[in-house]
Write a protein that holds these residues in place. Structure first.
Motif, mmCIF file in Angstrom:
data_model
loop_
_atom_site.group_PDB
_atom_site.id
_atom_site.type_symbol
_atom_site.label_atom_id
_atom_site.label_comp_id
_atom_site.label_asym_id
_atom_site.label_seq_id
_atom_site.Cartn_x
_atom_site.Cartn_y
_atom_site.Cartn_z
ATOM 1 N N LYS A 52 0.844 -1.187 0.000
ATOM 2 C CA LYS A 52 0.000 0.000 0.000
ATOM 3 C C LYS A 52 0.885 1.244 0.000
ATOM 4 C CE LYS A 52 -3.839 -2.231 2.378
ATOM 5 N NZ LYS A 52 -4.715 -2.226 3.573
ATOM 6 N N CYS A 53 0.654 2.130 -0.961
ATOM 7 C CA CYS A 53 1.524 3.293 -1.078
ATOM 8 C C CYS A 53 0.719 4.577 -1.247
ATOM 9 C CB CYS A 53 2.519 3.125 -2.226
ATOM 10 S SG CYS A 53 1.764 2.912 -3.851
ATOM 11 N N ILE A 54 1.367 5.703 -0.940
ATOM 12 C CA ILE A 54 0.778 7.016 -1.137
ATOM 13 C C ILE A 54 1.759 7.891 -1.912
ATOM 14 C CG2 ILE A 54 -0.683 6.903 0.919
ATOM 15 C CD1 ILE A 54 1.310 8.732 2.345
ATOM 16 N N ASN A 59 -3.905 5.349 8.964
ATOM 17 C CA ASN A 59 -3.894 4.255 7.989
ATOM 18 C C ASN A 59 -2.526 3.581 7.938
ATOM 19 O OD1 ASN A 59 -6.575 4.660 6.226
ATOM 20 N ND2 ASN A 59 -5.735 6.667 6.721
ATOM 21 N N GLU A 60 -2.546 2.301 7.585
ATOM 22 C CA GLU A 60 -1.311 1.549 7.393
ATOM 23 C C GLU A 60 -0.792 1.795 5.981
ATOM 24 O OE1 GLU A 60 0.559 -0.366 9.413
ATOM 25 O OE2 GLU A 60 -0.716 0.217 11.102
ATOM 26 N N VAL A 61 0.434 2.295 5.902
ATOM 27 C CA VAL A 61 1.060 2.579 4.609
ATOM 28 C C VAL A 61 2.420 1.894 4.560
ATOM 29 C CG1 VAL A 61 1.968 4.386 3.094
ATOM 30 C CG2 VAL A 61 -0.151 4.792 4.384
ATOM 31 N N GLU A 117 -0.299 -0.773 -4.648
ATOM 32 C CA GLU A 117 -1.677 -0.295 -4.564
ATOM 33 C C GLU A 117 -1.646 1.126 -4.015
ATOM 34 O OE1 GLU A 117 -5.864 -1.133 -2.138
ATOM 35 O OE2 GLU A 117 -4.086 -2.375 -1.744
ATOM 36 N N VAL A 118 -1.974 2.101 -4.857
ATOM 37 C CA VAL A 118 -1.985 3.499 -4.420
ATOM 38 C C VAL A 118 -3.278 3.758 -3.660
ATOM 39 C CG1 VAL A 118 -1.908 5.909 -5.131
ATOM 40 C CG2 VAL A 118 -0.562 4.208 -6.375
ATOM 41 N N ILE A 119 -3.151 4.112 -2.375
ATOM 42 C CA ILE A 119 -4.341 4.318 -1.547
ATOM 43 C C ILE A 119 -4.537 5.786 -1.169
ATOM 44 C CG2 ILE A 119 -4.301 1.968 -0.635
ATOM 45 C CD1 ILE A 119 -3.044 3.090 1.939
ATOM 46 N N GLY A 120 -3.662 6.672 -1.659
ATOM 47 C CA GLY A 120 -3.831 8.083 -1.360
ATOM 48 C C GLY A 120 -2.894 8.958 -2.163
ATOM 49 N N GLU A 121 -3.370 10.146 -2.529
ATOM 50 C CA GLU A 121 -2.558 11.168 -3.200
ATOM 51 C C GLU A 121 -2.737 12.479 -2.454
ATOM 52 O OE1 GLU A 121 -2.985 11.530 -7.505
ATOM 53 O OE2 GLU A 121 -4.301 9.774 -7.417
ATOM 54 N N SER A 144 0.749 1.938 -11.738
ATOM 55 C CA SER A 144 -0.253 1.047 -12.333
ATOM 56 C C SER A 144 0.383 -0.079 -13.146
ATOM 57 C CB SER A 144 -1.213 1.855 -13.216
ATOM 58 O OG SER A 144 -0.554 2.324 -14.390
#
Length: 243
Positions: free
Chosen positions: A2-4, A45-47, A27-31, A21
Motif C-alpha cells: 500500500k503506497c501514497i 492508515n497503514e502505509v 496499490e496506491v491508496i492516497g494522493e 499502475s
C-alpha cells in the motif's frame, strides 16, 4: 504494498500513478499535494511505501520525513539531484530525479519490495555472536553464519540492519550503532548514519560517495560527520605519495 504519493504538482502525481499502475504489487491508496494532509492520513492508515517530493511549499519533503516517528518505506522524488546524499542519511530506499523513467521507477520499487518482504520475515529479537572471522546473525528465527569476507556492506533501516553478502541479504532487528560496535574496525568502517562498509570491497572514493566492486552496483554515501575520520583512518594511512 500500500503506497501514497505526496507531491504538490498534479502532473508529477499523475506520472507516479501511471508508473505504479504498471507494477502489480503496488496499490496506491492516497494522493496528497502537501505534507500536512499526508501526515493526517498516515496517522490513521497503514502505509507500506510513500513517494515523497522534496520541494513543496510549507513543509518540504525532507522536513516532513524527519518529523515522522513511525515512517513507512520512502522513495524520494525531486527535480533537484543535489539532495541525494541527504536522502540516504534519512534512510530513503531510493532517490528518483524527475522526469522519472519507468525503468528507473521499477528498479526503485523492486528495491522497496525486497526490503518490505525482509522486514515482514524479520524476527523482533536480535542477536549477534562474533567469532574470529565470521558472525552469527539471528534472523527469521534461525542463526545464520556469515563470514566477514563475504559482507560487502551493512545498511541501517529504522530499527533493523540489512547485511549485504553476495546475492544474499540478511535482516535482523538491531540498530546500526550496536552492530558496528561489535564488528572489527580493521575490516568495517562506518561511513554514514546508515551505512557500514567492508573496506576490502571499496573500489574508489570521492567527496560524497564510495563505489564498491563492479559486481556491487550500489553507491554508498559518505556522510559529512564520518568523512574525516574515515579518510584519516583508512585512506591516508595507505596512500601512495610522491617522494
Amino acid at each position: 504494498m500500500k503506497c501514497i504519493i505526496i507531491d504538490d504538482e498534479p502532473l508529477a502525481r499523475e506520472g507516479i500513478l501511471l508508473n505504479a499502475s504498471e507494477v502489480h504489487f503496488l496499490e496506491v491508496i492516497g494522493e496528497f499535494n502537501n505534507a500536512l494532509e499526508a501526515n493526517n492520513f498516515l496517522s490513521a492508515n497503514e502505509v507500506d511505501l510513500m513517494f515523497l517530493d522534496i520541494e513543496m511549499p510549507g513543509v518540504n519533503g525532507l522536513e516532513f520525513l524527519r518529523s515522522i516517528k513511525k515512517r513507512p518505506l520512502v522513495i524520494l522524488t525531486t527535480a533537484y539531484p543535489q539532495y541525494a546524499l541527504e536522502s540516504y542519511e534519512l534512510d530513503a530506499v531510493d532517490y528518483l530525479v524527475k522526469p522519472i523513467r519507468l525503468d528507473r521507477f521499477i528498479k526503485a520499487v523492486n528495491k522497496a519490495k525486497e526490503l518490505h518482504d525482509l522486514l515482514q520475515l524479520a524476527g523482533q529479537s536480535s542477536s549477534v555472536e562474533i567469532a574470529h572471522d565470521y558472525i552469527y546473525i539471528k534472523s527469521d528465527r534461525k542463526y545464520i553464519k556469515v563470514f566477514f569476507k563475504d559482507i560487502a556492506f551493512i545498511k541501517g533501516m529504522k530499527d533493523y540492519v540489512v547485511l549485504y553478502s553476495g546475492k544474499e541479504k540478511i535482516i535482523t532487528a538491531m540498530n546500526i550503532k550496536t552492530i558496528h560496535e561489535q564488528l572489527p574496525s580493521s575490516i568495517f568502517a562506518r561511513v554514514s548514519k546508515s551505512h557500514i562498509v567492508n573496506i576490502q570491497f571499496i573500489q574508489s572514493i570521492d567527496q560524497d560517495s564510495i563505489q564498491l566492486r563492479a559486481d556491487i552496483p550500489e553507491e554508498i554515501p559518505l556522510g559529512d560527520t564520518y568523512r574525516e575520520d574515515f579518510i584519516n583512518r583508512y585512506v591516508r594511512t595507505n596512500l601512495v605519495q610522491r617522494k
